[in-house]
Design an enzyme around this catalytic site. Structure first.
Site, PDB file in Angstrom:
ATOM      1  N   GLU A 429      41.331  29.314  35.394  1.00 31.04           N
ATOM      2  CA  GLU A 429      40.852  30.617  35.842  1.00 31.04           C
ATOM      3  C   GLU A 429      39.360  30.798  35.591  1.00 31.04           C
ATOM      4  O   GLU A 429      38.671  31.456  36.377  1.00 31.04           O
ATOM      5  CB  GLU A 429      41.642  31.735  35.161  1.00 31.04           C
ATOM      6  CG  GLU A 429      43.055  31.925  35.685  1.00 31.04           C
ATOM      7  CD  GLU A 429      44.045  30.907  35.136  1.00 31.04           C
ATOM      8  OE1 GLU A 429      45.165  30.817  35.673  1.00 31.04           O
ATOM      9  OE2 GLU A 429      43.682  30.195  34.163  1.00 31.04           O
ATOM     10  N   GLN A 451      46.201  33.812  40.563  1.00 33.87           N
ATOM     11  CA  GLN A 451      47.563  33.872  41.095  1.00 33.87           C
ATOM     12  C   GLN A 451      48.304  35.153  40.725  1.00 33.87           C
ATOM     13  O   GLN A 451      49.008  35.739  41.543  1.00 33.87           O
ATOM     14  CB  GLN A 451      48.346  32.651  40.608  1.00 33.87           C
ATOM     15  CG  GLN A 451      49.594  32.374  41.404  1.00 33.87           C
ATOM     16  CD  GLN A 451      50.136  30.992  41.068  1.00 33.87           C
ATOM     17  OE1 GLN A 451      50.668  30.779  39.980  1.00 33.87           O
ATOM     18  NE2 GLN A 451      49.995  30.067  41.996  1.00 33.87           N
ATOM     19  N   PHE A 452      48.169  35.591  39.492  1.00 34.34           N
ATOM     20  CA  PHE A 452      48.719  36.864  39.026  1.00 34.34           C
ATOM     21  C   PHE A 452      47.677  37.532  38.145  1.00 34.34           C
ATOM     22  O   PHE A 452      46.938  36.852  37.415  1.00 34.34           O
ATOM     23  CB  PHE A 452      50.005  36.655  38.208  1.00 34.34           C
ATOM     24  CG  PHE A 452      51.192  36.213  39.008  1.00 34.34           C
ATOM     25  CD1 PHE A 452      52.077  37.143  39.550  1.00 34.34           C
ATOM     26  CD2 PHE A 452      51.444  34.868  39.219  1.00 34.34           C
ATOM     27  CE1 PHE A 452      53.184  36.726  40.286  1.00 34.34           C
ATOM     28  CE2 PHE A 452      52.544  34.447  39.949  1.00 34.34           C
ATOM     29  CZ  PHE A 452      53.419  35.377  40.484  1.00 34.34           C
ATOM     30  N   ALA A 453      47.641  38.858  38.152  1.00 31.75           N
ATOM     31  CA  ALA A 453      46.700  39.581  37.299  1.00 31.75           C
ATOM     32  C   ALA A 453      46.861  39.199  35.839  1.00 31.75           C
ATOM     33  O   ALA A 453      45.890  39.179  35.075  1.00 31.75           O
ATOM     34  CB  ALA A 453      46.893  41.086  37.474  1.00 31.75           C
ATOM     35  N   ASP A 454      48.082  38.875  35.442  1.00 31.61           N
ATOM     36  CA  ASP A 454      48.351  38.506  34.050  1.00 31.61           C
ATOM     37  C   ASP A 454      47.645  37.211  33.652  1.00 31.61           C
ATOM     38  O   ASP A 454      47.559  36.906  32.457  1.00 31.61           O
ATOM     39  CB  ASP A 454      49.864  38.338  33.842  1.00 31.61           C
ATOM     40  CG  ASP A 454      50.647  39.498  34.412  1.00 31.61           C
ATOM     41  OD1 ASP A 454      51.046  40.384  33.647  1.00 31.61           O
ATOM     42  OD2 ASP A 454      50.859  39.512  35.642  1.00 31.61           O
ATOM     43  N   ILE A 456      44.449  36.503  34.538  1.00 34.94           N
ATOM     44  CA  ILE A 456      43.009  36.639  34.731  1.00 34.94           C
ATOM     45  C   ILE A 456      42.213  36.503  33.442  1.00 34.94           C
ATOM     46  O   ILE A 456      41.015  36.219  33.462  1.00 34.94           O
ATOM     47  CB  ILE A 456      42.673  37.994  35.402  1.00 34.94           C
ATOM     48  CG1 ILE A 456      41.270  37.940  36.026  1.00 34.94           C
ATOM     49  CG2 ILE A 456      42.801  39.158  34.409  1.00 34.94           C
ATOM     50  CD1 ILE A 456      40.940  39.149  36.886  1.00 34.94           C
ATOM     51  N   PRO A 458      41.640  34.309  30.968  1.00 36.13           N
ATOM     52  CA  PRO A 458      40.692  33.208  30.713  1.00 36.13           C
ATOM     53  C   PRO A 458      39.444  33.257  31.590  1.00 36.13           C
ATOM     54  O   PRO A 458      38.438  32.636  31.259  1.00 36.13           O
ATOM     55  CB  PRO A 458      41.522  31.945  31.016  1.00 36.13           C
ATOM     56  CG  PRO A 458      42.943  32.379  30.854  1.00 36.13           C
ATOM     57  CD  PRO A 458      42.971  33.792  31.329  1.00 36.13           C
ATOM     58  N   HIS A 498      54.121  38.508  35.092  1.00 32.72           N
ATOM     59  CA  HIS A 498      53.936  38.578  36.542  1.00 32.72           C
ATOM     60  C   HIS A 498      53.921  40.020  37.041  1.00 32.72           C
ATOM     61  O   HIS A 498      54.114  40.265  38.229  1.00 32.72           O
ATOM     62  CB  HIS A 498      55.051  37.810  37.276  1.00 32.72           C
ATOM     63  CG  HIS A 498      55.060  36.345  37.003  1.00 32.72           C
ATOM     64  ND1 HIS A 498      55.667  35.796  35.913  1.00 32.72           N
ATOM     65  CD2 HIS A 498      54.502  35.318  37.675  1.00 32.72           C
ATOM     66  CE1 HIS A 498      55.503  34.480  35.912  1.00 32.72           C
ATOM     67  NE2 HIS A 498      54.788  34.164  36.982  1.00 32.72           N
TER      68      HIS A 498
END
Length: 708
Positions: A429, A451-454, A456, A458, A498
């Protein structure tokens, strides 16, 4: 103890000794760097007002590296690289303007530290803005190289600082300078991985002085950079004495020739003594002891002086060059002292570059057009961009190849535009986000996806330190054009990794824009505007709205706008109007929300016909504050609705702002509603329902608000 490896130059290309004029210039600039360090120390009461570090001990390798760069190349210096900057043509006076944070500092106009350059001017290599360069610069610098390779592959010319030409006289290279202590940063490994994977035209120059502030190499690492680089297959390695100008010149010639001819990456490991302070605020006498004397034996200046005598230079000539250097430094110091400070009135200039889209244009509802799902509107918007803008590319985890994104939001784009334009990345990321800064500096326009906000988190270091500050700290020279797509929000059983919402965290980062559409038409218009905007834009895309399968989200599916349709960022929209008669009678309220909240509010409002206006913010930064105030003043009652946990959220902040500025027009306290204040969303759908807002909870809040 200072350790010096045996030179291990690899004979891929013939090396040659620099000509006499180059040797004279190198010596004069080495003396200039020495005089700068001496002057700063002698005048530390003035020069140490703002923290700085100097190249003392590193001058030989820095000058050698600079002498092999052309005006069409790119450089990412680190904070000890003032000799490198001298070698690139920056004047001592200009360095001192930055040292003293003066108005005419050519890099930042007094906004950032000494030897933190950003430069785009004819005749010199381009230096994109970067942060304090303790490893973080590796990713943007690699992004520059990645952008160069992409543009070359498309037959396009990278945007540099030299005069525009169809083809640079030699293929451009990127020089990423880095201290050995920063090589242990995980982001450096991400950069090396991508440089090797894509064979990018970049030189990583590692200046190894065995120190990281007060920590020694023995404490910080299990191997040096040369040994570490052996694990990256396809990364060419060179190692030599960085305190020897002749060895450094030959080594950097090999490195630059390799990259120009092979278009692949090189890591140079150059040992150097550290002769100055770590910085003006961390002084050598506090901790160096006998080590400083050991390092002094490797001082590059007397070594180079002796080499020049052996090559036939006269002592008097060398002394004259030294005298000229000292005179220049002293004169430039007096000029810099007298130079004007920045005008305080300019303190807020250049947070953002001016937007490209200022008005809604294009057809929002073309005659005969079909309704589109939000995910398809996003796909078509990206397709339009890739077709229209050859400098555009799209990358992230799983967006390329056969899959085209885990939500099919990039379906078939890789097949249509090729793997060079739409491609998968490793699980990196930080690289996905940070590389866009380098891409932007050369004119490549990146669309990337987390891919998922969770996932982000890094990438936040790059978003904060590299992207968000670039326009402001470069005094407007290097805004970062970057579109970062982030699927966000809960959608029924996605679980703790997710389902997250991250807008409040993002909104604490100044210098980025945050966009959050609630329907297909807005998605298409906002995505294109976000791409065209010259600033970093994070586009939050609610997964529960992608397919309009969640009950109550049918309105997210809309007539699809025509290609080219744009909505200016920072403009809210009334998603549902209140009845005019009930408004006049004081029977109404407004729900201020975005994303899924728009659909919760519209569903809940059915129990209160004509009494509820829904204001869809669409862009969270910049916020359409005028629209918010106007709506609140129309109704006198407001509910701010979010999917995030409410405590300390953007929604609470906005409610407080409304309370402060619209107090006299309010007929009730500003209500807020959000998720429960818990650290994660549970996997079980019944637990998820308990945590999140829904139409029933919104209805309860509206009933209380309207009755107030």
């Amino acid at each position: 103890m200072f350790t010096q490896p045996a030179p291990t130059l690899e004979p891929d290309f013939a090396t040659s000794r620099p000509n006499r004029e180059t040797l004279r210039r190198a010596y004069q600039l080495m003396r200039t760097a020495d005089e700068l360090a001496r002057l700063y120390e002698e005048n530390k009461a003035v020069t140490a007002r703002y923290v700085h570090a100097t190249a003392r001990g590193h001058e030989a390798i820095q000058l050698a590296a600079a002498f092999h760069l052309t005006p069409h190349d790119y450089a990412a210096p680190y904070y000890r690289d003032d000799a490198l900057l001298l070698g690139m043509g920056v004047a001592p006076y200009e360095l001192m303007l930055q040292l003293m944070a003066k108005r005419d500092d050519p890099f930042s106009g007094g906004r950032t530290y000494y030897s933190h350059p950003s430069l785009r001017r004819p005749g010199q290599p381009t230096i994109p803005h970067q942060s304090s360069a303790t490893g973080m610069q590796a990713i943007p610098a690699t992004g520059v190289a990645h952008g160069i390779k992409y543009l070359e592959g498309q037959g396009l010319t990278p945007k540099g600082s030299g005069a525009p030409v169809a083809t640079p006289p030699v293929p451009p290279v990127v020089l990423c300078s880095i201290g050995d202590g920063a090589m242990t940063e995980g982001e450096v490994a991400e950069a090396l991985q991508m440089a090797v994977l894509h064979q990018l035209p970049i030189i990583y120059l590692v200046q190894d002085n065995d120190w990281g502030i007060s920590a020694t190499s023995r404490e910080m690492r299990a191997m040096d950079a040369y040994e570490f680089a052996a694990g990256f297959k396809g990364l060419h390695r060179l190692q030599f004495d960085g305190a020897d100008f002749l060895a450094s010149y030959a080594g950097m010639q090999q490195a630059t020739e390799y990259v120009r001819q092979r278009r692949g990456p090189v890591l140079v490991h150059a040992k150097c003594p550290l002769l100055g302070h770590h910085t003006s605020g961390v002084r050598r006498e506090w901790y160096r002891g006998d080590n400083l004397a050991q390092h002094t034996l490797q001082d590059p200046l007397p070594r180079f002086h002796q080499q020049l005598l052996e090559l036939g230079f006269e002592e008097a000539d060398l002394e004259e060059l030294g005298a000229q250097a000292r005179a220049t430094v002293l004169a430039d110091y007096e000029r810099a002292l007298a130079a004007p400070n920045p005008d305080p009135a300019t303190f807020a200039d250049h947070e953002f570059a001016p937007p490209a889209v200022t008005e809604e244009t294009g057809e929002r509802s073309p005659a005969g057009a079909d309704k589109a799902l939000m995910v398809d509107a996003a796909l078509h918007a990206v397709d339009d961009i890739l077709r229209e803008f050859p400098e555009a590319l799209f990358y992230g985890q799983d967006v390329g190849g056969e899959l085209g994104g885990v939500f099919r939001e990039a379906a078939l784009l890789a097949k249509k535009y090729g793997d060079a334009r739409v491609f998968n990345t490793p699980i990196q990321e930080a690289y996905i986000v940070g590389s866009t800064a380098g891409m932007s500096a050369v004119g490549a326009k990146a669309i990337v996806e987390i891919q998922f906000a969770d996932y982000i988190w890094p990438g936040l270091n790059q978003l904060v330190e590299e992207l968000s500050k670039s326009c402001y700290l470069s005094n407007g020279k290097f805004p970062v054009q970057s579109l970062i797509r982030v699927p966000v929000g809960a959608y029924g059983g996605g679980g703790p990794y997710h389902s997250g919402s991250v807008e409040s965290t993002l909104l604490t980062i100044r210098g980025i824009k945050v966009v959050y559409p609630s329907n297909a038409a807005d998605m298409k218009g906002l995505l294109r505007s976000a791409f065209l905007d010259p600033n970093p834009v994070v586009l939050l895309e609610h997964k529960g709205l992608y397919w309009s399968k969640v009950p109550g989200t049918e309105d997210a599916k809309t007539i699809e706008p025509a290609p080219g349709y744009v909505i200016p960022l920072g403009k809210a929209a009334v998603a549902q109007q209140a009845d005019a008669t009930k408004l006049r009678n004081g029977e109404t309220c407004v729900v201020i929300t975005y994303g899924m909240g728009v659909h919760w509010a519209k569903t809940a409002s059915r129990q209160f016909p004509g009494q509820v206006e829904v204001l869809d913010l669409r862009t969270l930064n910049p916020l359409d504050w005028e629209a918010v105030q106007a709506a609140v003043r129309r109704h006198g009652k407001a509910l701010v609705l979010t999917e995030e946990p409410l405590l300390n959220s953007f929604a609470e902040s906005l409610a407080g702002r409304i309370q402060r500025h619209c107090f006299r027009q309010l007929d009730a306290p500003v209500f807020t509603l959000g998720a429960a204040n818990l650290p994660a969303i549970a996997l079980n759908v019944e637990l998820e329902k308990q945590m999140l807002p829904n139409p029933e909870k919104v209805s309860t809040a509206l009933q209380e608000l309207l009755a107030y």
